[in-house]
Scaffold this active site. Structure first.
Site, PDB file in Angstrom:
ATOM      1  N   LYS A  19     -14.208  96.609  39.634  1.00  0.00           N
ATOM      2  CA  LYS A  19     -13.191  96.065  40.552  1.00  0.00           C
ATOM      3  C   LYS A  19     -13.794  95.659  41.886  1.00  0.00           C
ATOM      4  O   LYS A  19     -13.459  94.610  42.444  1.00  0.00           O
ATOM      5  CB  LYS A  19     -12.078  97.091  40.800  1.00  0.00           C
ATOM      6  N   THR A  20     -14.694  96.499  42.400  1.00  0.00           N
ATOM      7  CA  THR A  20     -15.275  96.207  43.709  1.00  0.00           C
ATOM      8  C   THR A  20     -16.249  95.038  43.623  1.00  0.00           C
ATOM      9  O   THR A  20     -16.331  94.219  44.546  1.00  0.00           O
ATOM     10  CB  THR A  20     -15.974  97.462  44.275  1.00  0.00           C
ATOM     11  N   LYS A  40      -8.360  98.329  50.342  1.00  0.00           N
ATOM     12  CA  LYS A  40      -8.307  99.401  49.360  1.00  0.00           C
ATOM     13  C   LYS A  40      -7.527 100.548  49.980  1.00  0.00           C
ATOM     14  O   LYS A  40      -8.084 101.361  50.723  1.00  0.00           O
ATOM     15  CB  LYS A  40      -9.707  99.864  48.937  1.00  0.00           C
ATOM     16  N   THR A  44     -11.295 107.391  47.468  1.00  0.00           N
ATOM     17  CA  THR A  44     -11.830 108.731  47.256  1.00  0.00           C
ATOM     18  C   THR A  44     -13.356 108.643  47.166  1.00  0.00           C
ATOM     19  O   THR A  44     -13.928 107.562  47.077  1.00  0.00           O
ATOM     20  CB  THR A  44     -11.270 109.360  45.966  1.00  0.00           C
ATOM     21  N   ALA A 112      -7.288 102.183  42.975  1.00  0.00           N
ATOM     22  CA  ALA A 112      -8.235 103.289  42.808  1.00  0.00           C
ATOM     23  C   ALA A 112      -8.238 103.703  41.344  1.00  0.00           C
ATOM     24  O   ALA A 112      -7.228 104.174  40.825  1.00  0.00           O
ATOM     25  CB  ALA A 112      -7.845 104.465  43.692  1.00  0.00           C
TER      26      ALA A 112
END
Length: 233
Positions: A19-20, A40, A44, A112
């Site tokens: 995703k990133t 975002k 975490t 996330a």
């Protein structure tokens, strides 16, 4: 240039699926020309560099292209567990109220983990996606196993009438990726928006921007569906 803003949600088929990397590609290619920002909301695993910092470092964009996370946790775990470990409260209603304020802005909102990650012990990410009423781009891997994982993710999203713009595959180049994309599109009820492989080496921001311009969204499927979601849904 677009007439009105449209935020969209980037959902993955799992943790560390890409995703990133997708977000870096999108921001490198479209942030400045269309005024997109990266956000975002839940982060975490902050023992190292955050995803927000990673995207900004990779594409070398100014702070104006980034929104700060709402919830940040050091623990590399699901938000429900990380928040409990650190004695913090994650309030889905508060988070959704902030997302609602950004709905008509050009914002890439990265989730996330996968869509069934618990935000709290009684609130799953997919409920937040549904209640945000944002169009979704699903990110899957190019590798073995992606057919099952991506079809499952598409199925649970569409079963809840969540607007899915399509899916995009990222990862190492391999002989399965073309068939993976074709069969997911055939069986998943959502268009393949593209496939981009990881660069062969780590690139400086100028090199990464060039890479994104040449190898990401080569047919403008992503940007055109994001800017005109009603045409696809």
């Amino acid at each position: 240039m677009i007439r009105m803003g449209q935020a969209f949600y980037v959902a993955g088929t799992g943790t560390d699926i890409g995703k990133t990397f997708f977000s870096c590609l999108f921001m490198a290619k479209y942030a400045e020309s269309y005024g997109f920002r990266y956000w975002k909301p839940i982060q975490t695993g902050l023992s190292g560099m955050s995803d927000t910092e990673l995207v900004q470092k990779t594409v070398d964009l100014s702070d104006s292209h980034f929104l700060k996370p709402v919830y940040e946790f050091l623990t590399p775990a699901s938000p429900h567990y990380a928040s409990k470990q650190e004695g913090k409260i994650l309030d889905p209603k508060f988070l959704l109220s902030l997302i609602t304020k950004e709905r008509k802005t050009n914002t890439l909102i990265e989730g996330a983990g996968g869509v069934f990650v618990p935000w709290t012990e009684d609130y799953l990410a997919i409920k937040g996606i549904q209640e945000s009423n944002l169009p979704v781009v699903v990110i899957g891997s190019t590798e073995l196993g992606t057919i099952n994982h991506t079809l499952l993710t598409l199925d649970v999203l569409t079963a809840r009438f969540i607007p899915v713009l399509g899916f995009y595959l990222v990862g190492p180049k391999n002989e399965l990726q073309s068939d993976n994309a074709e069969i997911i599109q055939k069986l998943g009820g959502a268009p393949c928006l593209g496939v981009t492989n990881f660069p062969e080496q780590k690139l400086p921001p100028t090199g990464f921007i060039t890479f994104a311009n040449e190898h990401f969204d080569t047919h403008r499927n992503v940007i055109d569906t994001v800017l005109n979601p009603d045409d696809e849904l």
